[in-house]
Design a protein around this motif. Sequence first.
Motif, PDB file in Angstrom:
ATOM      1  N   LEU A   1       0.769  -1.260  -0.211  1.00 19.26           N
ATOM      2  CA  LEU A   1       0.113  -0.110  -0.061  1.00 19.26           C
ATOM      3  C   LEU A   1       0.924   1.131  -0.018  1.00 19.26           C
ATOM      4  O   LEU A   1       2.144   1.189   0.393  1.00 19.26           O
ATOM      5  CB  LEU A   1      -0.924  -0.050   1.184  1.00 19.26           C
ATOM      6  CG  LEU A   1      -2.045  -1.147   1.388  1.00 19.26           C
ATOM      7  CD1 LEU A   1      -2.613  -0.874   2.707  1.00 19.26           C
ATOM      8  CD2 LEU A   1      -2.876  -1.094  -0.047  1.00 19.26           C
ATOM      9  N   GLY A   2       0.083   2.394  -0.326  1.00 20.56           N
ATOM     10  CA  GLY A   2       1.101   3.663  -0.546  1.00 20.56           C
ATOM     11  C   GLY A   2       0.950   4.089   1.123  1.00 20.56           C
ATOM     12  O   GLY A   2       0.231   3.617   2.184  1.00 20.56           O
ATOM     13  N   PRO A   3       1.776   5.134   1.303  1.00 24.97           N
ATOM     14  CA  PRO A   3       1.976   5.915   2.497  1.00 24.97           C
ATOM     15  C   PRO A   3       0.612   6.125   3.139  1.00 24.97           C
ATOM     16  O   PRO A   3       0.321   5.944   4.236  1.00 24.97           O
ATOM     17  CB  PRO A   3       2.775   6.829   2.434  1.00 24.97           C
ATOM     18  CG  PRO A   3       3.588   6.765   1.219  1.00 24.97           C
ATOM     19  CD  PRO A   3       2.588   5.848   0.249  1.00 24.97           C
ATOM     20  N   ALA A   4      -0.367   6.551   2.257  1.00 25.94           N
ATOM     21  CA  ALA A   4      -1.609   7.183   2.983  1.00 25.94           C
ATOM     22  C   ALA A   4      -2.435   6.046   3.244  1.00 25.94           C
ATOM     23  O   ALA A   4      -3.264   5.999   4.351  1.00 25.94           O
ATOM     24  CB  ALA A   4      -2.280   8.114   1.889  1.00 25.94           C
ATOM     25  N   GLU A   5      -2.570   4.954   2.406  1.00 23.95           N
ATOM     26  CA  GLU A   5      -3.311   3.741   2.842  1.00 23.95           C
ATOM     27  C   GLU A   5      -2.740   2.949   3.785  1.00 23.95           C
ATOM     28  O   GLU A   5      -3.635   2.459   4.710  1.00 23.95           O
ATOM     29  CB  GLU A   5      -3.576   2.794   1.617  1.00 23.95           C
ATOM     30  CG  GLU A   5      -4.023   3.425   0.132  1.00 23.95           C
ATOM     31  CD  GLU A   5      -3.308   4.377  -0.593  1.00 23.95           C
ATOM     32  OE1 GLU A   5      -2.399   4.843  -0.265  1.00 23.95           O
ATOM     33  OE2 GLU A   5      -3.769   4.937  -1.324  1.00 23.95           O
ATOM     34  N   ARG A   6      -1.462   3.015   4.130  1.00 24.34           N
ATOM     35  CA  ARG A   6      -0.865   2.442   5.146  1.00 24.34           C
ATOM     36  C   ARG A   6      -1.279   3.226   6.626  1.00 24.34           C
ATOM     37  O   ARG A   6      -1.631   2.456   7.582  1.00 24.34           O
ATOM     38  CB  ARG A   6       0.860   2.428   5.105  1.00 24.34           C
ATOM     39  CG  ARG A   6       1.100   1.081   4.148  1.00 24.34           C
ATOM     40  CD  ARG A   6       2.489   0.798   4.304  1.00 24.34           C
ATOM     41  NE  ARG A   6       3.708   1.843   4.308  1.00 24.34           N
ATOM     42  CZ  ARG A   6       4.143   2.313   3.179  1.00 24.34           C
ATOM     43  NH1 ARG A   6       3.883   1.408   2.036  1.00 24.34           N
ATOM     44  NH2 ARG A   6       5.002   3.273   3.039  1.00 24.34           N
ATOM     45  N   ASP A   7      -1.392   4.589   6.560  1.00 22.85           N
ATOM     46  CA  ASP A   7      -1.571   5.236   7.669  1.00 22.85           C
ATOM     47  C   ASP A   7      -2.957   5.052   7.997  1.00 22.85           C
ATOM     48  O   ASP A   7      -3.288   4.913   9.038  1.00 22.85           O
ATOM     49  CB  ASP A   7      -1.086   6.663   7.298  1.00 22.85           C
ATOM     50  CG  ASP A   7       0.276   7.039   7.281  1.00 22.85           C
ATOM     51  OD1 ASP A   7       1.120   6.242   7.730  1.00 22.85           O
ATOM     52  OD2 ASP A   7       0.724   7.986   6.951  1.00 22.85           O
ATOM     53  N   ALA A   8      -3.810   4.950   7.099  1.00 18.76           N
ATOM     54  CA  ALA A   8      -5.159   4.646   7.267  1.00 18.76           C
ATOM     55  C   ALA A   8      -5.376   3.205   7.953  1.00 18.76           C
ATOM     56  O   ALA A   8      -6.310   3.287   8.711  1.00 18.76           O
ATOM     57  CB  ALA A   8      -5.914   4.819   6.122  1.00 18.76           C
ATOM     58  N   ALA A   9      -4.927   2.342   7.476  1.00 19.56           N
ATOM     59  CA  ALA A   9      -4.728   0.980   7.891  1.00 19.56           C
ATOM     60  C   ALA A   9      -4.382   0.937   9.245  1.00 19.56           C
ATOM     61  O   ALA A   9      -5.170   0.025  10.028  1.00 19.56           O
ATOM     62  CB  ALA A   9      -4.227  -0.039   6.954  1.00 19.56           C
ATOM     63  N   THR A  10      -3.367   1.502   9.546  1.00 16.84           N
ATOM     64  CA  THR A  10      -2.926   1.371  11.086  1.00 16.84           C
ATOM     65  C   THR A  10      -3.754   2.159  11.956  1.00 16.84           C
ATOM     66  O   THR A  10      -4.074   1.834  13.083  1.00 16.84           O
ATOM     67  CB  THR A  10      -1.489   2.253  10.802  1.00 16.84           C
ATOM     68  OG1 THR A  10      -0.698   1.693  10.059  1.00 16.84           O
ATOM     69  CG2 THR A  10      -0.877   2.052  12.379  1.00 16.84           C
ATOM     70  N   ALA A  11      -4.386   3.462  11.369  1.00 13.69           N
ATOM     71  CA  ALA A  11      -5.164   4.260  12.537  1.00 13.69           C
ATOM     72  C   ALA A  11      -6.562   3.300  12.694  1.00 13.69           C
ATOM     73  O   ALA A  11      -7.072   3.415  13.803  1.00 13.69           O
ATOM     74  CB  ALA A  11      -5.509   5.471  11.602  1.00 13.69           C
ATOM     75  N   ARG A  12      -6.789   2.443  11.557  1.00 19.09           N
ATOM     76  CA  ARG A  12      -8.054   1.546  12.074  1.00 19.09           C
ATOM     77  C   ARG A  12      -7.672   0.387  12.846  1.00 19.09           C
ATOM     78  O   ARG A  12      -8.627   0.201  13.641  1.00 19.09           O
ATOM     79  CB  ARG A  12      -8.672   0.964  10.544  1.00 19.09           C
ATOM     80  CG  ARG A  12      -9.417   1.891   9.585  1.00 19.09           C
ATOM     81  CD  ARG A  12     -10.179   1.490   8.657  1.00 19.09           C
ATOM     82  NE  ARG A  12      -9.361   0.770   7.845  1.00 19.09           N
ATOM     83  CZ  ARG A  12      -8.801   1.142   6.536  1.00 19.09           C
ATOM     84  NH1 ARG A  12      -8.912   2.260   6.371  1.00 19.09           N
ATOM     85  NH2 ARG A  12      -7.829   0.480   5.735  1.00 19.09           N
ATOM     86  N   ALA A  13      -6.742   0.024  12.876  1.00 19.39           N
ATOM     87  CA  ALA A  13      -6.131  -1.221  13.315  1.00 19.39           C
ATOM     88  C   ALA A  13      -5.700  -0.892  14.954  1.00 19.39           C
ATOM     89  O   ALA A  13      -5.979  -1.586  15.926  1.00 19.39           O
ATOM     90  CB  ALA A  13      -5.234  -2.077  12.732  1.00 19.39           C
ATOM     91  N   TRP A  14      -5.131   0.124  15.174  1.00 14.19           N
ATOM     92  CA  TRP A  14      -4.610   0.421  16.386  1.00 14.19           C
ATOM     93  C   TRP A  14      -5.458   0.612  17.451  1.00 14.19           C
ATOM     94  O   TRP A  14      -4.876   0.066  18.474  1.00 14.19           O
ATOM     95  CB  TRP A  14      -3.905   2.015  16.103  1.00 14.19           C
ATOM     96  CG  TRP A  14      -3.051   2.302  17.501  1.00 14.19           C
ATOM     97  CD1 TRP A  14      -1.701   1.998  17.921  1.00 14.19           C
ATOM     98  CD2 TRP A  14      -3.544   2.934  18.497  1.00 14.19           C
ATOM     99  NE1 TRP A  14      -1.518   2.376  19.119  1.00 14.19           N
ATOM    100  CE2 TRP A  14      -2.614   3.243  19.555  1.00 14.19           C
ATOM    101  CE3 TRP A  14      -4.700   3.975  18.810  1.00 14.19           C
ATOM    102  CZ2 TRP A  14      -2.699   3.767  20.950  1.00 14.19           C
ATOM    103  CZ3 TRP A  14      -4.851   4.317  19.861  1.00 14.19           C
ATOM    104  CH2 TRP A  14      -4.142   4.237  21.065  1.00 14.19           C
ATOM    105  N   PRO A  15      -6.689   1.112  17.691  1.00 13.93           N
ATOM    106  CA  PRO A  15      -7.502   1.316  18.866  1.00 13.93           C
ATOM    107  C   PRO A  15      -7.845  -0.395  19.099  1.00 13.93           C
ATOM    108  O   PRO A  15      -7.954  -0.473  20.464  1.00 13.93           O
ATOM    109  CB  PRO A  15      -8.727   1.938  18.134  1.00 13.93           C
ATOM    110  CG  PRO A  15      -8.317   2.845  17.268  1.00 13.93           C
ATOM    111  CD  PRO A  15      -7.121   1.850  16.220  1.00 13.93           C
ATOM    112  N   ALA A  16      -8.157  -1.073  18.251  1.00 11.02           N
ATOM    113  CA  ALA A  16      -8.722  -2.734  18.547  1.00 11.02           C
ATOM    114  C   ALA A  16      -7.230  -3.312  19.109  1.00 11.02           C
ATOM    115  O   ALA A  16      -7.317  -4.211  20.140  1.00 11.02           O
ATOM    116  CB  ALA A  16      -9.001  -3.299  17.532  1.00 11.02           C
ATOM    117  N   ALA A  17      -6.026  -3.093  18.739  1.00 10.92           N
ATOM    118  CA  ALA A  17      -4.798  -3.652  19.072  1.00 10.92           C
ATOM    119  C   ALA A  17      -4.642  -3.291  20.467  1.00 10.92           C
ATOM    120  O   ALA A  17      -4.159  -4.212  21.267  1.00 10.92           O
ATOM    121  CB  ALA A  17      -3.733  -3.216  17.918  1.00 10.92           C
TER     122      ALA A  17
END
Length: 319
Positions: free
Chosen positions: A125-141
């Motif tokens: 993924l591009g930088p923006a997509e990776r940041d978005a995916a990380t932001a979605r996964a981080w609260p659950a993690a």
Amino acid sequence: MNLTDVAGRVTGVLSSRFLLVAYLPVLAGALPLVVLVWAGAPGGTPDFSGAWETAGSLGIGESLVLVLALLVPAFLLQSLQLSLHTLWREGPPWRWWRRRRSAFWQGRREALAERARLPADFPSLGPAERDAATARAWPAASRLNRRFPPAGTPTRPTALGNLLTAMEHSAGRAHGWDAAVAWPRLYPVLRDPARSLVDDARDALDQAIGLATVMSLCAPLSLALLWPSGWWTLLTLVPAILAVGAYRAALRSAATYAVAVHGAFDLHRFDLLRALHLQLPADPAGERALAAALCDLWRQDFPLPPDTRYHHGEPIGGP
């Protein structure tokens, strides 16, 4: 023995922790029951004006007897702290209930793990997509790591049990420590402010558990006193609601306690090594090996490696 000695002994027994953790929860549960009895319960509609008059007519001696009478259940509550912790961590001793609740929390853990998982194509993924995916996964993690023990470890039947088990598995783990066996050795060497933070969080947790226990007992006793009183029976909901609120407060206090214990390992684990007169490790790998060896010693009586050397030159609290 003079009056000063007696006062000193009483002050030692009635510590601030005892008053906070044991006496205040007992007082909070006993006072409403006493008021109901003064109001004429059981036996019809409570007369709270009569209860107020009875309270106002109490002399100093009668009030003192009432206050001292509560010391007995308060001491009992304090002596049962460890048992109450086990009860609220594991729930009632019914195997079918514990199996069902453990399975429920196992499902919650798996759902959180799924939400915390990054997509399979994350590296591409591009930088923006990776940041978005990380932001979605981080609260659950983050919630998964704080609220549940790691995968492969059985879940507990209660939210409090899972939270405290997660702390026991994660505190100090990055440095090689097993908190379950290392914490009783680390706590005595803690220094302020870490020790004060740990003590305050633990006192808040114990107080919340004590209050939840007392209010859980107060609810059926209130029902027995108010059963013939019509709509006044709804007052039984008050201690029941307070018990639920106290349990939720215990969850928040346990989360704070977990943070304090993690911080204690991060900041004072080398104080433990100094207290054991062991040479401080030179790198993280050496620390993990030494910590694992010590935990094996405390857990299973495994001897330390033959090349272990004592170091007697640096006191606790040194540079």
